[in-house]
Design an enzyme around this catalytic site. Structure first.
Site, PDB file in Angstrom:
ATOM      1  N   THR A 134       0.817  -1.209   0.000  1.00 41.92           N
ATOM      2  CA  THR A 134       0.000   0.000   0.000  1.00 41.92           C
ATOM      3  C   THR A 134       0.856   1.268   0.000  1.00 41.92           C
ATOM      4  OG1 THR A 134      -1.460   1.279   1.458  1.00 41.92           O
ATOM      5  CG2 THR A 134      -0.097  -0.342   2.513  1.00 41.92           C
ATOM      6  N   ASP A 135       0.282   2.360  -0.492  1.00 41.43           N
ATOM      7  CA  ASP A 135       0.986   3.650  -0.430  1.00 41.43           C
ATOM      8  C   ASP A 135       1.001   4.216   0.990  1.00 41.43           C
ATOM      9  OD1 ASP A 135      -1.702   4.324  -0.234  1.00 41.43           O
ATOM     10  OD2 ASP A 135      -1.634   5.948  -1.713  1.00 41.43           O
ATOM     11  N   GLU A 136       0.210   3.599   1.896  1.00 38.90           N
ATOM     12  CA  GLU A 136       0.140   4.141   3.261  1.00 38.90           C
ATOM     13  C   GLU A 136       1.464   3.986   4.012  1.00 38.90           C
ATOM     14  OE1 GLU A 136      -3.415   3.440   5.482  1.00 38.90           O
ATOM     15  OE2 GLU A 136      -4.608   3.120   3.678  1.00 38.90           O
ATOM     16  N   TYR A 159      -1.760  -0.535  10.994  1.00 36.85           N
ATOM     17  CA  TYR A 159      -1.881  -1.215   9.688  1.00 36.85           C
ATOM     18  C   TYR A 159      -0.697  -0.872   8.786  1.00 36.85           C
ATOM     19  CZ  TYR A 159      -3.206  -1.790   4.782  1.00 36.85           C
ATOM     20  OH  TYR A 159      -3.195  -2.102   3.437  1.00 36.85           O
ATOM     21  N   LYS A 163       2.396  -3.204   7.283  1.00 35.14           N
ATOM     22  CA  LYS A 163       2.665  -3.392   5.852  1.00 35.14           C
ATOM     23  C   LYS A 163       4.093  -2.940   5.518  1.00 35.14           C
ATOM     24  CE  LYS A 163       0.306  -4.672   2.979  1.00 35.14           C
ATOM     25  NZ  LYS A 163      -0.009  -6.045   2.476  1.00 35.14           N
TER      26      LYS A 163
HETATM   27  N1  LIG Z   1      -7.839  -2.204  -0.350  1.00 34.36           N
HETATM   28  C1  LIG Z   1      -6.936  -1.308  -0.698  1.00 34.36           C
HETATM   29  O1  LIG Z   1      -7.277  -0.163  -0.974  1.00 34.36           O
HETATM   30  C2  LIG Z   1      -5.480  -1.701  -0.802  1.00 34.36           C
HETATM   31  C3  LIG Z   1      -4.579  -0.801  -1.377  1.00 34.36           C
HETATM   32  C4  LIG Z   1      -3.236  -1.179  -1.514  1.00 34.36           C
HETATM   33  C5  LIG Z   1      -2.821  -2.420  -1.064  1.00 34.36           C
HETATM   34  N2  LIG Z   1      -3.727  -3.270  -0.473  1.00 34.36           N
HETATM   35  C6  LIG Z   1      -3.249  -4.573  -0.017  1.00 34.36           C
HETATM   36  O2  LIG Z   1      -3.878  -5.549  -0.831  1.00 34.36           O
HETATM   37  C7  LIG Z   1      -4.100  -6.734  -0.061  1.00 34.36           C
HETATM   38  C8  LIG Z   1      -5.557  -7.133  -0.145  1.00 34.36           C
HETATM   39  O3  LIG Z   1      -6.369  -6.068   0.338  1.00 34.36           O
HETATM   40  P1  LIG Z   1      -7.966  -6.212   0.352  1.00 34.36           P
HETATM   41  O4  LIG Z   1      -8.518  -4.843   0.424  1.00 34.36           O
HETATM   42  O5  LIG Z   1      -8.373  -7.128  -0.720  1.00 34.36           O
HETATM   43  O6  LIG Z   1      -8.172  -6.925   1.775  1.00 34.36           O
HETATM   44  P2  LIG Z   1      -9.397  -7.771   2.321  1.00 34.36           P
HETATM   45  O7  LIG Z   1      -9.441  -7.498   3.782  1.00 34.36           O
HETATM   46  O8  LIG Z   1     -10.607  -7.542   1.498  1.00 34.36           O
HETATM   47  O9  LIG Z   1      -8.957  -9.291   2.064  1.00 34.36           O
HETATM   48  C9  LIG Z   1      -7.943  -9.912   2.799  1.00 34.36           C
HETATM   49  C10 LIG Z   1      -8.071 -11.411   2.602  1.00 34.36           C
HETATM   50  O10 LIG Z   1      -6.961 -12.037   3.262  1.00 34.36           O
HETATM   51  C11 LIG Z   1      -7.447 -13.140   4.011  1.00 34.36           C
HETATM   52  N3  LIG Z   1      -6.564 -13.338   5.173  1.00 34.36           N
HETATM   53  C12 LIG Z   1      -6.388 -12.509   6.218  1.00 34.36           C
HETATM   54  N4  LIG Z   1      -5.538 -13.036   7.108  1.00 34.36           N
HETATM   55  C13 LIG Z   1      -5.148 -14.232   6.598  1.00 34.36           C
HETATM   56  C14 LIG Z   1      -4.266 -15.233   7.036  1.00 34.36           C
HETATM   57  N5  LIG Z   1      -3.597 -15.127   8.208  1.00 34.36           N
HETATM   58  N6  LIG Z   1      -4.082 -16.333   6.266  1.00 34.36           N
HETATM   59  C15 LIG Z   1      -4.747 -16.461   5.086  1.00 34.36           C
HETATM   60  N7  LIG Z   1      -5.614 -15.547   4.623  1.00 34.36           N
HETATM   61  C16 LIG Z   1      -5.806 -14.443   5.365  1.00 34.36           C
HETATM   62  C17 LIG Z   1      -8.845 -12.748   4.439  1.00 34.36           C
HETATM   63  O11 LIG Z   1      -9.629 -13.889   4.796  1.00 34.36           O
HETATM   64  C18 LIG Z   1      -9.346 -12.018   3.208  1.00 34.36           C
HETATM   65  O12 LIG Z   1      -9.961 -12.884   2.300  1.00 34.36           O
HETATM   66  C19 LIG Z   1      -3.620  -6.432   1.350  1.00 34.36           C
HETATM   67  O13 LIG Z   1      -2.317  -6.944   1.483  1.00 34.36           O
HETATM   68  C20 LIG Z   1      -3.599  -4.918   1.414  1.00 34.36           C
HETATM   69  O14 LIG Z   1      -2.649  -4.439   2.321  1.00 34.36           O
HETATM   70  C21 LIG Z   1      -5.039  -2.932  -0.335  1.00 34.36           C
END
Ligand SMILES: NC(=O)c1ccc[n+]([C@@H]2O[C@H](COP(=O)([O-])OP(=O)(O)OC[C@H]3O[C@@H](n4cnc5c(N)ncnc54)[C@H](O)[C@@H]3O)[C@@H](O)[C@H]2O)c1
Length: 358
Positions: A134-136, A159, A163
């Site tokens: 993430t950019d955060e 969070y 990350k």
């Molecule tokens: N949503 C955003 O805006 C955004 C932006 C940049 C990066 N990201 C990154 O992208 C990734 C996905 O984000 P998202 O928004 O889809 O998240 P989300 O919360 O919708 O999904 C996370 C998934 O990971 C699974 N999970 C969590 N802990 C686990 C574990 N210990 N073992 C196995 N599975 C596990 C959960 O069951 C869920 O299905 C993350 O790494 C997040 O940091 C998200």
């Protein structure tokens, strides 16, 4: 057929990647997910019976299980998304963020390295460990400027700190052990199948239910928004063409103040499903106590991904937001069971006992 291992494939972004990969039919896709509160297997109904899709219900912190998955499925790449992903929840309960995002990433790196070392030269040359971040991690931007890949890390929330730690681990496994990694740091995603705790789906759903639309602080915090399918396209582009050991910033070129985003959602709703009393959804907006440590502004410079890899986001905020609002209007059967059992729209991360206080 090559195999791609996706972690967190039942989440918002992971499910978009899995639908894309399985839909294209070019790879066998193995999805490892422990099914936390934010997982929605219902997001994968369109591909769940496809023979090139495999689901493994497992926690990435389980070292033996991860090694077994690598031995059994012999992936040519790992796309690691499994994480705890919500800033507000990280303020209330940081422990699970440390466990999954840091220890889980470490565990996966260990299992991946063991597997990588067992491969012959051909497979080693093409293997990749992709970390989705993430950019955060860069922290708070002032009124001007953009995050580049050289911006120093200065995470503000549990969070983003977790990350940042996982990014550092992934880079260390490249520098120290030679694991072929690639990373991307992306801005705020939005689109279909996003868990309703995040700003955009929460506002759409609360508006449809006739509830208040709580905006943190004065609503002037700025985020860059990217449509989830543009992010998926970015990840697959970096996976295919990104240089080993490199990081690519991915952004949507769509900076917006939170209050402007909520106003835009209200206006689209007004057009698609006008309120029965003819009044604007905007009148449901209320300003509530700010998030502790709330970063003022994020904005991404994706020049490196554009120049080196030819990647650009295709959706504008206008086209992406309309698709997103339409999805939540048309797919109540997806989000209503979530709101009934896992999250009912309450306030988190502010110490106000689930209430939206001014
Ligand atoms: N949503 C955003 O805006 C955004 C932006 C940049 C990066 N990201 C990154 O992208 C990734 C996905 O984000 P998202 O928004 O889809 O998240 P989300 O919360 O919708 O999904 C996370 C998934 O990971 C699974 N999970 C969590 N802990 C686990 C574990 N210990 N073992 C196995 N599975 C596990 C959960 O069951 C869920 O299905 C993350 O790494 C997040 O940091 C998200």
């Amino acid at each position: 057929m090559k195999t791609i291992l996706v972690t967190g494939g039942c989440g918002f972004i992971g499910s978009a990647i899995v639908r894309h990969l399985v839909g294209r039919g070019l790879f066998r896709t193995v999805n490892i997910d422990s099914l936390t509160y934010s997982a929605s297997p219902a997001s994968l109904v369109s591909i769940q019976n496809n023979p090139s899709y495999v689901f493994v219900h497992e926690n990435i912190c389980n070292r033996k299980a991860m090694s077994d998955v690598f031995s059994l499925y012999k992936p040519s790449a790992v796309v690691h998304l499994a994480a705890e992903s919500h800033v507000d929840r990280s303020i209330d309960g940081p422990a699970v963020f440390i466990e999954t995002n840091i220890v889980g990433t470490f565990t996966l790196l260990e299992a991946a390295l063991e597997y990588y070392r067992s491969l012959g030269d051909d497979c080693r040359n093409t293997f990749r460990f992709y970390h989705v971040s993430t950019d955060e991690v860069y922290g708070d931007l002032g009124d001007s400027g953009l995050f580049t890949e050289e911006t120093p890390y200065q995470p503000s929330s549990p969070y983003s700190a977790s990350k940042a730690a996982s990014d550092h681990l992934v880079r260390a496994w490249f520098r120290t052990y030679g694991l072929p990694v690639v990373l991307s740091n992306c801005s705020n995603n939005y689109g279909p199948y996003q868990f309703p705790e995040k700003l955009i789906p929460l506002m759409i759903i609360r508006a449809l239910k006739g509830e208040t639309l709580p905006v943190y602080g004065d609503g002037s915090n700025v985020r860059d928004w990217i449509f989830v399918e543009d992010h998926v396209d970015g990840i697959l582009t970096v996976l295919e063409r990104g240089r080993i050991g490199e990081t690519y910033n991915l952004g949507g070129n769509a900076e917006m103040r939170n209050v402007d985003m909520v106003n835009a959602i209200c206006d689209i709703l007004q057009e698609m499903v006008p309120r029965a009393d003819g009044r604007s959804y905007r009148q449901q907006i209320v300003f509530v106590r700010d998030r502790p440590g709330h970063d003022r502004r994020y904005a991404i410079d994706s020049t490196k991904a554009r120049i080196e890899l030819g990647w650009i986001p295709r959706q504008t905020i206008h086209t992406g937001l309309r698709q997103t609002v339409a999805f939540y209007i048309e797919n109540k059967a997806w989000w209503q069971p979530i709101m009934a059992s896992r999250y009912n729209g309450e306030r988190m991360g502010s110490g106000t006992s689930g209430r939206y206080l001014p």
